[in-house]
Structure formats: structure tokens, C-alpha cells
Design an enzyme around this catalytic site. Structure first.
Site, mmCIF file in Angstrom:
data_model
loop_
_atom_site.group_PDB
_atom_site.id
_atom_site.type_symbol
_atom_site.label_atom_id
_atom_site.label_comp_id
_atom_site.label_asym_id
_atom_site.label_seq_id
_atom_site.Cartn_x
_atom_site.Cartn_y
_atom_site.Cartn_z
ATOM 1 N N ARG A 102 0.845 -1.192 0.000
ATOM 2 C CA ARG A 102 0.000 0.000 0.000
ATOM 3 C C ARG A 102 0.883 1.247 0.000
ATOM 4 N NH1 ARG A 102 -5.655 -1.401 3.169
ATOM 5 N NH2 ARG A 102 -6.479 -2.532 1.374
ATOM 6 N N GLN A 140 -1.347 2.392 -5.848
ATOM 7 C CA GLN A 140 -2.767 2.548 -5.534
ATOM 8 C C GLN A 140 -3.673 2.073 -6.663
ATOM 9 O OE1 GLN A 140 -3.268 6.649 -4.380
ATOM 10 N NE2 GLN A 140 -2.780 6.245 -2.253
ATOM 11 N N ASP A 182 -4.172 -1.830 -6.719
ATOM 12 C CA ASP A 182 -4.555 -2.465 -5.460
ATOM 13 C C ASP A 182 -5.921 -3.137 -5.568
ATOM 14 O OD1 ASP A 182 -5.075 -3.187 -2.858
ATOM 15 O OD2 ASP A 182 -4.643 -1.226 -1.984
ATOM 16 N N SER A 210 -8.254 -2.908 -2.326
ATOM 17 C CA SER A 210 -8.997 -1.663 -2.156
ATOM 18 C C SER A 210 -10.191 -1.585 -3.101
ATOM 19 C CB SER A 210 -8.073 -0.461 -2.382
ATOM 20 O OG SER A 210 -7.127 -0.349 -1.340
ATOM 21 N N TYR A 256 -3.081 -1.517 7.582
ATOM 22 C CA TYR A 256 -4.053 -2.260 8.362
ATOM 23 C C TYR A 256 -3.820 -1.994 9.844
ATOM 24 C CZ TYR A 256 -4.857 -5.006 4.142
ATOM 25 O OH TYR A 256 -5.151 -5.412 2.860
#
Length: 374
Positions: A118, A123, A126, A129, A226
Site C-alpha cells: 500500500r 494505488q 490495489d 482496495s 491495516y
């Protein structure tokens, strides 16, 4: 350079490419072949892929000469494949360790997209996500369909209907989307997380933050964005706060996960018993053991008059949209490493993205996370 798109196993409705990404791959100079029927679950017929320029083939012909194989979930076996071919998808390497060994023995270079770091430049690649975003939305929609009352406050000549009270536990990507969706539907939304940095995010979406005060939780983010483990003191204080709050809620959405570990227990059976009959809980961590005591992965059960939905892979319930986002994640990854002169992706050994997601190479399992746990 041939890119192959697999048809997923029964029970998986998503597909790893859409006509848009097929055209983009062809624009890079690759040829694309799609397994027959691969897009049916996502409302994409073979003709849509053919119109985009892809060949339609059966499995054996598809993979035999493929340089890159794209999938949603890693297959257990592929048959005859080209040595050094890339296998890219959500390969679930921890729980499917034997399959990873099969990939290595076949000479495949397996890349697990769910282990994408991450970081800013990753991004757009991902998959967690993009799929979690849709899962958070679907969790609220499913809860609304199960809950036997209206979400917004309604003032009528016959009296006023109070708004539904919705509580989100865990404010990651899925949690934030659940908050936003609940608010759009008119619910009175509150949320909690162990990371203090999420308080402002909750407030920015118009929800009420529920946080333990005067006891340290996790400041900022845990590893990889996380949450991590918390102290026993914090867990006790949080349990007391949640117990008082959850008894007043109509719908609870739980989303808490710790990578590589069982999901933390957030809601006990005793807490479920305090909720009024007809309330609904959606546990997005069901596959990892569940945040809610009594949750059964893939099933909807009732305890103390409360419906508990053990949500599994909610994103595939929105197959067209989740396929589109997943496919773009895969394209963004390959395009970022595409060497125009070589006409193929070049994956440097020392690149932090490559190191994080590469599972196998040259006939061996090479990922440090797997070797440590071996």
C-alpha cells in the site's frame, strides 16, 4: 506476447479482463485470448471480447502458448504451460500453499496481487482496495434487504418513522464505503476503529466516531495500512464501550482484518443478545474466522433474534463492476512495468512491488513471507 484470460471456477462470477482492457493490452502490442464463456457471470459475452480484438479459445489452447495468464482466483492446475509464463491474480498464497508449489514446479512466475504494497504508486493496482470498496457498499445493501424496516427518518400523517441506526466497526476501505452508503440511504451512522487517525475520516462522512478515550490504541496506521494488535487494557475498554453502544444499534457492519492472522473478535454472543429482535449484523471478516461470535462463513444464521450474515466475497455480487475494477488493476500493474522496446513487462528483482507480490520464479518459491512460514 500473448495474454490469456481464464474462465473462473464455478461459484466465481467475475472475470479478469473487460473489453476496455483488452483493447489497451492490444495497444501495448500484445495479443489477447479469452477462454470461452469467461465473461458470462459479469454479463460479458464472447462476442464483446471478440469485438475488442481478442481471440476466443478453449483452456488447453489458451494457456499452452500464453506468456501472461490473468485470473481472478488462482487455479489449482492449468495443464501444459509455457516455462516462465506469468500467472497474475488473487492467488491466496497462505491458504493455498500447495497450489503455489504447483505453480513453481510448472515453471510459472506467480504474482499475488492481493499482496500489493500500500504505497502511492501502487494505488491504481490495489485489488484489495477496489474490491473492498464494492464489498462495503454491498454489505449495507444486503443488510437493508434483510432488515425489515426503512433506513431514513420518514414523517407521515400516520406518524414518524425513526431512522435506522447503523454501526460500522473497522474503518478501512470497506468500512468507509459502508459509512458513506449508510448515510446515502438515510441511516444514522456511527463508526469505530482502533486507529485514532480514522476519527477525522469518520466525521468527514457525517458519521459519529465512537472511540475509547484515555487508553492508547494504535496511533495512525498498522503495517501496510491495516490495524495491528492492541493492548489488553485497550481491548477491555473498547469492549465496554461497544457493549453499551451496540445494544442501541439496528445494523452492525464489521470489517476488521489483520493480515496473516485470524480476524479479531469484536462482537461476542452476549453482545449480540443485547440487540433488539430483527437487527442485522454483516460480518465481512467471515472467511478469516469472523469478527462476530456465531458467524458462519457463507451462511446467514439467527441468534437471539438477530440475523448474522457471514459475508463471503461480496464484491462478486456486483460482478460487472468488480470485474471492471479488478481488470483495470491488472492492466495498471502490467502497463507500469511494460517495456515498449522488449514488447513485454520487465519485473526488476529489487522493485518493492515485485518483491512483495512475486511468489515463484525459476521453479522455486521465492517470496519471503512464504519462506518464513514454510
Amino acid at each position: 506476447m500473448k495474454i490469456a484470460i481464464l474462465r473462473e471456477a464455478a461459484g466465481e462470477s467475475r472475470v479478469a479482463a473487460i473489453p476496455e482492457t483488452v483493447k489497451k493490452f492490444i495497444g501495448l502490442g500484445a495479443s489477447v485470448a479469452v477462454e470461452k464463456g469467461a465473461g458470462e457471470g459479469a454479463s460479458l459475452g464472447d462476442e464483446a471480447f471478440a469485438e475488442a480484438g481478442a481471440a476466443i479459445e478453449d483452456r488447453a489452447a489458451l494457456v499452452a502458448d500464453a506468456d501472461i495468464i490473468l485470473c481472478i482466483s488462482g487455479p489449482d492446475a492449468l495443464g501444459q504451460t509455457k516455462p516462465g509464463a506469468l500467472l497474475i491474480g488473487a492467488l491466496d498464497p497462505v491458504r493455498r500453499g500447495e497450489a503455489v508449489k504447483v505453480y513453481a514446479a510448472a515453471g510459472l512466475e506467480a504474482l499475488a496481487m492481493e499482496w500489493m504494497p500500500r504505497i502511492t504508486r501502487a494505488q491504481s493496482m490495489d485489488i484489495l482496495s477496489s474490491q473492498s470498496n464494492l464489498a462495503g457498499y454491498k454489505a449495507v445493501v444486503d443488510a437493508a434487504a434483510t432488515y425489515g424496516r426503512a433506513f431514513p427518518m420518514m414523517m407521515t400523517a400516520a406518524g414518524t418513522i425513526s431512522p435506522t441506526r447503523l454501526f460500522v466497526m473497522g474503518v478501512g476501505v470497506a468500512g468507509l464505503q459502508a459509512i458513506a452508503t449508510g448515510r446515502r440511504l438515510g441511516a444514522q451512522v456511527s463508526a469505530t476503529d482502533v486507529r485514532s487517525a480514522t476519527r477525522e475520516q469518520i466525521q468527514s462522512l457525517g458519521a459519529k466516531p465512537i472511540f475509547v478515550d484515555n487508553v492508547a490504541g494504535i496511533e495512525g496506521e498498522g503495517t501496510g495500512g491495516y490495524a495491528g494488535e492492541t493492548s489488553d487494557e485497550y481491548k477491555a475498554a473498547q469492549a465496554e464501550l461497544v457493549s453499551a453502544h451496540i445494544a442501541k444499534q439496528d445494523i452492525v457492519i464489521t470489517t476488521a482484518l489483520i493480515p496473516g492472522r485470524p480476524a479479531p473478535r469484536l462482537v461476542s454472543d452476549a453482545q449480540v443478545a443485547t440487540m433488539r429482535r430483527g437487527s442485522v449484523i454483516v460480518d465481512l471478516a467471515a472467511d478469516a474466522g469472523g469478527n462476530v461470535e456465531g458467524c458462519v462463513p457463507g451462511e446467514t444464521v439467527e441468534r437471539h433474534g438477530v440475523t448474522i450474515i457471514g459475508a463471503r466475497n461480496l464484491a462478486q455480487g456486483l460482478a460487472a463492476d468488480s470485474s471492471a475494477l479488478f481488470a483495470r488493476n491488472l492492466y495498471n500493474f502490467l502497463a507500469a512495468f511494460w517495456d515498449k522496446d522488449a514488447g513485454r513487462p520487465v519485473l526488476p528483482d529489487e522493485d518493492e512491488i515485485v518483491k512483495a507480490i512475486r511468489l515463484t520464479k525459476d521453479g522455486k518459491v521465492v517470496n519471503e513471507r512464504l519462506l518464513v512460514n514454510a
